[in-house]
Design a protein around this motif. Structure first.
Motif, PDB file in Angstrom:
ATOM      1  N   PRO A  66       0.640  -1.215   0.188  1.00 11.80           N
ATOM      2  CA  PRO A  66       0.087  -0.137  -0.017  1.00 11.80           C
ATOM      3  C   PRO A  66       0.801   1.231  -0.088  1.00 11.80           C
ATOM      4  N   ARG A  67       2.086   0.940   0.058  1.00 11.41           N
ATOM      5  CA  ARG A  67       3.034   2.317   0.195  1.00 11.41           C
ATOM      6  C   ARG A  67       3.664   2.629  -1.028  1.00 11.41           C
ATOM      7  N   PRO A  68       3.474   3.958  -1.542  1.00 12.92           N
ATOM      8  CA  PRO A  68       4.259   4.302  -2.679  1.00 12.92           C
ATOM      9  C   PRO A  68       5.976   4.467  -2.575  1.00 12.92           C
TER      10      PRO A  68
ATOM     11  N   PHE B 139      -2.388   3.819   9.779  1.00 10.72           N
ATOM     12  CA  PHE B 139      -1.681   2.698  10.247  1.00 10.72           C
ATOM     13  C   PHE B 139      -1.367   1.655   9.193  1.00 10.72           C
ATOM     14  N   TYR B 140      -2.251   1.354   8.307  1.00 13.24           N
ATOM     15  CA  TYR B 140      -2.355   0.471   7.125  1.00 13.24           C
ATOM     16  C   TYR B 140      -1.230   0.962   6.399  1.00 13.24           C
ATOM     17  N   LYS B 141      -1.282   2.252   5.921  1.00 14.10           N
ATOM     18  CA  LYS B 141      -0.271   2.800   5.152  1.00 14.10           C
ATOM     19  C   LYS B 141       1.075   2.624   5.403  1.00 14.10           C
ATOM     20  N   CYS B 142       1.127   2.990   6.902  1.00 16.57           N
ATOM     21  CA  CYS B 142       2.464   3.080   7.651  1.00 16.57           C
ATOM     22  C   CYS B 142       3.324   1.512   7.731  1.00 16.57           C
ATOM     23  N   VAL B 143       2.442   0.548   8.084  1.00 14.21           N
ATOM     24  CA  VAL B 143       3.033  -0.805   8.337  1.00 14.21           C
ATOM     25  C   VAL B 143       2.614  -1.832   7.325  1.00 14.21           C
ATOM     26  N   GLY B 144       1.379  -1.927   6.522  1.00 20.25           N
ATOM     27  CA  GLY B 144       0.956  -2.513   5.752  1.00 20.25           C
ATOM     28  C   GLY B 144      -0.023  -3.595   6.176  1.00 20.25           C
ATOM     29  N   GLY B 145      -0.029  -4.794   5.785  1.00 20.25           N
ATOM     30  CA  GLY B 145      -0.827  -5.956   6.390  1.00 20.25           C
ATOM     31  C   GLY B 145      -2.171  -6.182   5.431  1.00 20.25           C
TER      32      GLY B 145
ATOM     33  N   PHE C   4      -8.956  -4.968   5.428  1.00 18.13           N
ATOM     34  CA  PHE C   4     -10.419  -5.592   5.955  1.00 18.13           C
ATOM     35  C   PHE C   4      -9.980  -6.659   7.056  1.00 18.13           C
ATOM     36  N   GLU C   5      -9.093  -7.469   6.774  1.00 23.34           N
ATOM     37  CA  GLU C   5      -9.173  -8.584   7.770  1.00 23.34           C
ATOM     38  C   GLU C   5      -8.313  -8.255   8.969  1.00 23.34           C
ATOM     39  N   GLY C   6      -7.460  -7.474   8.997  1.00 20.47           N
ATOM     40  CA  GLY C   6      -6.579  -7.138  10.007  1.00 20.47           C
ATOM     41  C   GLY C   6      -6.590  -5.516  10.649  1.00 20.47           C
ATOM     42  N   THR C   7      -6.325  -4.634   9.726  1.00 21.01           N
ATOM     43  CA  THR C   7      -6.096  -3.188  10.350  1.00 21.01           C
ATOM     44  C   THR C   7      -7.505  -2.757  11.131  1.00 21.01           C
ATOM     45  N   LEU C   8      -8.522  -3.067  10.321  1.00 19.07           N
ATOM     46  CA  LEU C   8      -9.947  -2.408  10.685  1.00 19.07           C
ATOM     47  C   LEU C   8     -10.230  -2.853  11.969  1.00 19.07           C
ATOM     48  N   ARG C   9      -9.988  -4.364  12.297  1.00 13.88           N
ATOM     49  CA  ARG C   9     -10.457  -4.940  13.471  1.00 13.88           C
ATOM     50  C   ARG C   9      -9.506  -4.512  14.684  1.00 13.88           C
TER      51      ARG C   9
ATOM     52  N   LYS D  41       4.401  -9.509  12.768  1.00 15.71           N
ATOM     53  CA  LYS D  41       3.124  -9.444  12.307  1.00 15.71           C
ATOM     54  C   LYS D  41       3.076  -8.117  11.485  1.00 15.71           C
ATOM     55  N   SER D  42       4.057  -7.521  11.123  1.00 19.38           N
ATOM     56  CA  SER D  42       4.120  -6.286  10.169  1.00 19.38           C
ATOM     57  C   SER D  42       4.792  -6.592   8.926  1.00 19.38           C
ATOM     58  N   PRO D  43       4.305  -6.724   7.781  1.00 17.26           N
ATOM     59  CA  PRO D  43       4.933  -7.114   6.705  1.00 17.26           C
ATOM     60  C   PRO D  43       5.977  -6.310   6.287  1.00 17.26           C
ATOM     61  N   MET D  44       6.110  -4.956   6.791  1.00 18.69           N
ATOM     62  CA  MET D  44       6.988  -3.937   6.412  1.00 18.69           C
ATOM     63  C   MET D  44       8.297  -4.015   7.325  1.00 18.69           C
ATOM     64  N   HIS D  45       8.256  -4.908   8.293  1.00 17.65           N
ATOM     65  CA  HIS D  45       9.241  -5.033   9.035  1.00 17.65           C
ATOM     66  C   HIS D  45       9.938  -6.322   9.177  1.00 17.65           C
TER      67      HIS D  45
END
Length: 222
Positions: A64-66, A157-163, A166-171, A185-189
């Motif tokens: 999700p990150r440019p 948050f989603y744009k910062c760390v990914g994932g 709908f299944e993770g960040t929203l909840r 648990k963070s795809p970006m790290h």
């Protein structure tokens, strides 16, 4: 506030430097039309001291990150109701700072989404405010403002760390600030220690948004 020339035409840019717990984040707000991306490239070119064009932008459906391989700082942007906000870090901060940003126009029609998508704690919190009908100093109903503050946090948050949004960040409960998650648990790290994500909650008019709106910056270490 200043102007830049975009395709030979002056564009008004509203700027704001925000001090976050992890360093300064520069904001630039401007009208989205006719071509917000060319304005983004112009602002980044001006700040970096070298040309930034569409060919330098790397995007994918999985991320999700440019990304701009030639820049030494992170950049992220958002738009809502015809207004765009660009967020970017200090020069040389790319190795240490990730940024996510989101802008959302207030609308009472979306409050019902709290029960559908938010965590039980968040949904209960928003519902309790809606029942009380309390009014905040800005004249907006508090439930509406708090709903969009949380929604902006989730998008940022989603744009910062990914994932998975709908299944993770929203909840994921984001009432606390900061929040922390395991690096695994963070795809970006990478794997290892905990990662803290800090939020700065603002109003859209801080960067010139003409419609009442919520704005959030999320930052984390890489």
């Amino acid at each position: 506030m200043n102007e830049i020339l975009n395709n030979g035409c002056p564009r008004i840019i509203r700027r704001l430097d925000v001090e976050t717990p992890l360093g300064v984040v520069h904001l630039a707000g401007f009208a989205q039309k006719p071509d917000h991306r060319s304005v983004i490239f112009d602002i980044l070119s001006e700040f970096s001291g070298g040309p930034v064009t569409a060919s330098d932008l790397q995007e994918s459906k999985q991320d999700p990150r440019p990304r701009f391989s030639k820049l030494d700082f992170d950049a992220n942007w958002t738009h809502s109701a015809g207004y765009c906000v660009l967020a970017f870090g200090a020069r040389g901060s790319l190795s240490d700072l990730r940024i996510g940003v989101d802008l959302e126009r207030y609308s009472p029609k979306r409050l019902h989404l709290a029960e559908r998508f938010f965590s039980a704690e968040e949904a209960s919190y928003v519902k309790s405010l809606a029942v009380s009908g309390s009014i905040d100093p800005y004249g907006e109903k508090t439930a509406e403002r708090e709903f969009f503050k949380l929604w902006c946090r989730k998008e940022a948050f989603y744009k910062c760390v990914g994932g998975d949004f709908f299944e993770g960040t929203l909840r994921r409960p984001l009432l606390n600030n900061p929040v922390q998650l395991e690096k695994a648990k963070s795809p970006m790290h990478g794997t290892g220690d905990l990662v803290k994500v800090h939020f700065v909650d603002l109003e859209g008019d801080a960067v010139g948004a003409t419609e009442p709106s919520a704005l959030c910056i999320a930052v984390s270490r890489r």
